[in-house]
Design an enzyme around this catalytic site. Structure first.
Site, PDB file in Angstrom:
ATOM      1  N   ASP A 193      -7.721  -5.543   0.801  1.00  0.00           N
ATOM      2  CA  ASP A 193      -8.419  -6.332   0.025  1.00  0.00           C
ATOM      3  C   ASP A 193      -7.852  -7.834   0.221  1.00  0.00           C
ATOM      4  OD1 ASP A 193      -9.530  -4.587  -1.659  1.00  0.00           O
ATOM      5  OD2 ASP A 193      -7.721  -3.958  -2.826  1.00  0.00           O
TER       6      ASP A 193
ATOM      7  N   HIS B 285       1.170  -1.089   0.047  1.00  0.00           N
ATOM      8  CA  HIS B 285       0.194  -0.037  -0.053  1.00  0.00           C
ATOM      9  C   HIS B 285       1.019   1.237   0.203  1.00  0.00           C
ATOM     10  CE1 HIS B 285      -3.110   2.684   0.863  1.00  0.00           C
ATOM     11  NE2 HIS B 285      -3.996   1.801   0.833  1.00  0.00           N
TER      12      HIS B 285
HETATM   13  N1  CMC Z   1       4.029  -8.060  -3.987  1.00  0.00           N
HETATM   14  C1  CMC Z   1       5.146  -8.004  -4.289  1.00  0.00           C
HETATM   15  N2  CMC Z   1       6.125  -6.745  -4.372  1.00  0.00           N
HETATM   16  C2  CMC Z   1       5.457  -5.757  -4.164  1.00  0.00           C
HETATM   17  C3  CMC Z   1       4.159  -5.598  -3.911  1.00  0.00           C
HETATM   18  C4  CMC Z   1       3.215  -6.829  -3.854  1.00  0.00           C
HETATM   19  N3  CMC Z   1       1.978  -6.919  -3.595  1.00  0.00           N
HETATM   20  N4  CMC Z   1       3.571  -4.312  -3.670  1.00  0.00           N
HETATM   21  C5  CMC Z   1       4.747  -3.510  -3.860  1.00  0.00           C
HETATM   22  N5  CMC Z   1       5.734  -4.363  -4.081  1.00  0.00           N
HETATM   23  C6  CMC Z   1       7.252  -3.898  -4.386  1.00  0.00           C
HETATM   24  C7  CMC Z   1       7.361  -3.458  -5.867  1.00  0.00           C
HETATM   25  O1  CMC Z   1       7.694  -4.521  -6.516  1.00  0.00           O
HETATM   26  C8  CMC Z   1       8.592  -2.527  -5.491  1.00  0.00           C
HETATM   27  O2  CMC Z   1       9.679  -3.122  -5.356  1.00  0.00           O
HETATM   28  P1  CMC Z   1      11.288  -2.659  -5.687  1.00  0.00           P
HETATM   29  O3  CMC Z   1      11.093  -1.135  -5.112  1.00  0.00           O
HETATM   30  O4  CMC Z   1      12.171  -3.732  -5.503  1.00  0.00           O
HETATM   31  O5  CMC Z   1      10.857  -2.538  -7.388  1.00  0.00           O
HETATM   32  C9  CMC Z   1       8.129  -1.838  -4.150  1.00  0.00           C
HETATM   33  O6  CMC Z   1       7.430  -2.738  -3.692  1.00  0.00           O
HETATM   34  C10 CMC Z   1       7.330  -0.615  -4.322  1.00  0.00           C
HETATM   35  O7  CMC Z   1       6.299  -1.114  -5.007  1.00  0.00           O
HETATM   36  P2  CMC Z   1       5.431  -0.024  -6.071  1.00  0.00           P
HETATM   37  O8  CMC Z   1       4.448  -0.709  -7.024  1.00  0.00           O
HETATM   38  O9  CMC Z   1       6.220   0.902  -6.544  1.00  0.00           O
HETATM   39  O10 CMC Z   1       4.336   0.561  -5.010  1.00  0.00           O
HETATM   40  P3  CMC Z   1       3.151   1.778  -5.187  1.00  0.00           P
HETATM   41  O11 CMC Z   1       2.963   2.496  -3.878  1.00  0.00           O
HETATM   42  O12 CMC Z   1       3.407   2.384  -6.369  1.00  0.00           O
HETATM   43  O13 CMC Z   1       1.880   0.953  -5.218  1.00  0.00           O
HETATM   44  C11 CMC Z   1       0.157  -0.988  -4.781  1.00  0.00           C
HETATM   45  C12 CMC Z   1       1.037   0.330  -4.449  1.00  0.00           C
HETATM   46  C13 CMC Z   1      -0.816  -0.973  -3.812  1.00  0.00           C
HETATM   47  C14 CMC Z   1      -0.443  -0.319  -6.351  1.00  0.00           C
HETATM   48  C15 CMC Z   1       1.011  -2.121  -4.986  1.00  0.00           C
HETATM   49  O14 CMC Z   1       1.545  -2.430  -3.679  1.00  0.00           O
HETATM   50  C16 CMC Z   1       0.384  -3.359  -5.505  1.00  0.00           C
HETATM   51  O15 CMC Z   1       0.520  -3.175  -6.754  1.00  0.00           O
HETATM   52  N6  CMC Z   1      -0.090  -4.181  -4.795  1.00  0.00           N
HETATM   53  C17 CMC Z   1      -1.030  -5.235  -5.281  1.00  0.00           C
HETATM   54  C18 CMC Z   1      -2.321  -4.842  -5.835  1.00  0.00           C
HETATM   55  C19 CMC Z   1      -3.295  -4.633  -4.568  1.00  0.00           C
HETATM   56  O16 CMC Z   1      -3.250  -5.403  -3.508  1.00  0.00           O
HETATM   57  N7  CMC Z   1      -3.975  -3.072  -4.738  1.00  0.00           N
HETATM   58  C20 CMC Z   1      -4.772  -2.886  -3.577  1.00  0.00           C
HETATM   59  C21 CMC Z   1      -4.212  -1.871  -3.113  1.00  0.00           C
HETATM   60  S1  CMC Z   1      -5.353  -1.293  -1.503  1.00  0.00           S
HETATM   61  C22 CMC Z   1      -6.787  -1.053  -1.898  1.00  0.00           C
HETATM   62  C23 CMC Z   1      -7.165   0.098  -2.691  1.00  0.00           C
HETATM   63  O17 CMC Z   1      -6.325   1.116  -2.751  1.00  0.00           O
HETATM   64  O18 CMC Z   1      -7.876  -0.056  -3.578  1.00  0.00           O
END
Ligand code: CMC
Length: 380
Positions: free
Chosen positions: A317, A263
């Site tokens: 989620d 998140h």
């Molecule tokens: N599994 C594995 N690695 C992860 C995950 C995950 N679920 N989420 C983030 N990371 C890693 C990502 O690979 C990156 O690593 P590195 O720095 O080594 O490249 C680092 O953590 C930062 O990730 P990011 O995608 O740049 O983070 P963000 O803040 O842009 O994205 C997020 C946040 C929620 C989109 C992302 O964590 C994600 O895609 N999670 C899976 C989808 C999910 O569960 N979404 C629901 C979000 S909560 C409810 C809502 O907002 O609707």
């Protein structure tokens, strides 16, 4: 244009784009407050409609205000036959989020007086959107099964009535209670993508139905509201707790995200995930366990040592899909249900945006071609 002084922040991470008094998140401590009230206390003591009132109007309602608000919402639950007939023309195979987005936008046709500075218009729009969104989702569910939508029942509470309209039978009071708590937990979360989208749309001074329709479209994506569907698909693909280790290993090796983890705001387990897990257990105790729960618990246990150092923990989620599944809700309705709840937050932000409006118009860093000469078609 000289872009040398502009600093790009992809995803606007850490960039404040507004002031807001609606919701506060402490991502390090795992705290979430709506208008200063802790989410755990609201989930325990409030109802969704009371929480919606709090979010939208800023204070907890008095008993007469709450009674009036509930009565107004109850009165406006019904859909015009025109909206129902329009929904009958939607393809059955369409995603319910698309059906909801179109139906919510269509309300702008019926209530077209865009009098957003008239308090009565604002109040009525709030009531209509909160009242009609659940009816739209239930109607689409029945229509795609080949049934006629059923009318709301005035003797049932907001949540009990939604489950009744969706399943065509009155559900156990525990189901309605748990569902109502889920709505409280999802009602608001500061400037998430759909709320930002709502505020951008609101800033153009368009009507509130367009504001909500644009937010619904944004919520539908798999990185936002759509993740709860993907969590169940992921758990089913893992299938057994014994397969969890290899799933994590393969996902990390292939740089695939674990759905329901991570998140932008939280560096610890999302406080809503903690409550949703308790609610799931309450349902499992009464109605029997979902075997995917063991897979989810094992996944959480084994993923945290690998991802926790990066601040990646279960988000809202991760357990919500298991709760909805136990309530008998089809998987592609999980995100529309998120919208039933989040409309309260969107409307709170709509009002707040209008209170101190300036149209959103960010800048960009241009990376395209230098100015160039037109080439006639025959020379290309
Ligand atoms: N599994 C594995 N690695 C992860 C995950 C995950 N679920 N989420 C983030 N990371 C890693 C990502 O690979 C990156 O690593 P590195 O720095 O080594 O490249 C680092 O953590 C930062 O990730 P990011 O995608 O740049 O983070 P963000 O803040 O842009 O994205 C997020 C946040 C929620 C989109 C992302 O964590 C994600 O895609 N999670 C899976 C989808 C999910 O569960 N979404 C629901 C979000 S909560 C409810 C809502 O907002 O609707």
């Amino acid at each position: 244009m000289d872009h040398s002084k502009l600093i790009l922040k992809p995803g606007l991470e850490g960039i404040p784009v507004t002031q807001s008094s609606i919701c506060d998140i402490d991502g390090k401590k795992g705290k979430l407050l709506y208008r200063g009230y802790e989410i755990g206390e609201l989930a325990q003591k409030s109802s969704f409609l009371e929480t919606a009132f709090l979010l939208i109007w800023g204070e907890l309602p008095s008993s007469s205000e709450l009674r009036d608000f509930e009565a107004e919402v109850q009165m406006h639950r019904r859909l015009s036959f025109r909206v129902r007939d329009m929904m009958k023309c939607f393809p059955e195979s369409g995603h319910p989020m698309d059906a909801l987005q179109s139906s919510a936008a269509s309300l702008g046709l019926f209530y077209s007086r865009r009098a957003i500075d008239d308090p009565k218009y604002v109040y009525n729009a709030v009531i209509r959107l909160i009242a009609k969104i659940p009816t739209m989702i239930a109607a689409f569910q029945l229509i795609r099964k080949g049934h006629d939508p059923i009318q709301p029942r005035d003797d049932l509470t907001y949540s009990a009535n939604f489950l009744y309209m969706l399943t065509e039978k009155e559900q156990d009071p525990l189901a309605a209670k748990v569902f109502d708590k889920c709505l409280i937990l999802h009602a608001e979360h500061s400037l998430n993508a759909s709320t930002f989208s709502a505020r951008v749309t609101a800033s153009t001074l368009t009507d509130p139905y367009a504001v909500v329709a644009s937010a619904v479209g944004t919520l539908a994506g798999p990185l936002h509201g759509g993740a709860n569907e993907d969590v169940i698909a992921m758990l089913e693909s893992i299938n057994k707790p014994e397969n969890v280790s290899s799933f994590i290993e393969n996902s990390l090796r292939d740089k695939r995200k674990i759905m329901g983890f991570g998140h932008r705001e939280y560096r610890v387990k999302d406080p809503r995930a903690i409550i949703l897990q308790q609610l799931a257990e309450e349902l499992f105790d009464r109605f029997g366990k979902d075997e995917m729960y063991d897979v989810a618990k094992r996944l959480e246990k084994e993923a945290i040592p690998k991802l926790g150092a990066k601040g990646i923990y279960p988000n809202v989620d991760f357990y919500s899909g298991l709760v909805y599944r136990k309530l008998g809700i089809p998987r592609d309705l999980f995100t529309p249900i998120f919208a039933i709840s989040r409309v309260a937050g969107w409307l709170a932000h709509w009002r707040e945006q209008l209170g101190a409006n300036r149209i959103f118009r960010p800048s960009q860093i241009y990376t395209g071609s230098e100015p160039r000469k037109w080439t006639p078609l025959e020379q290309r």
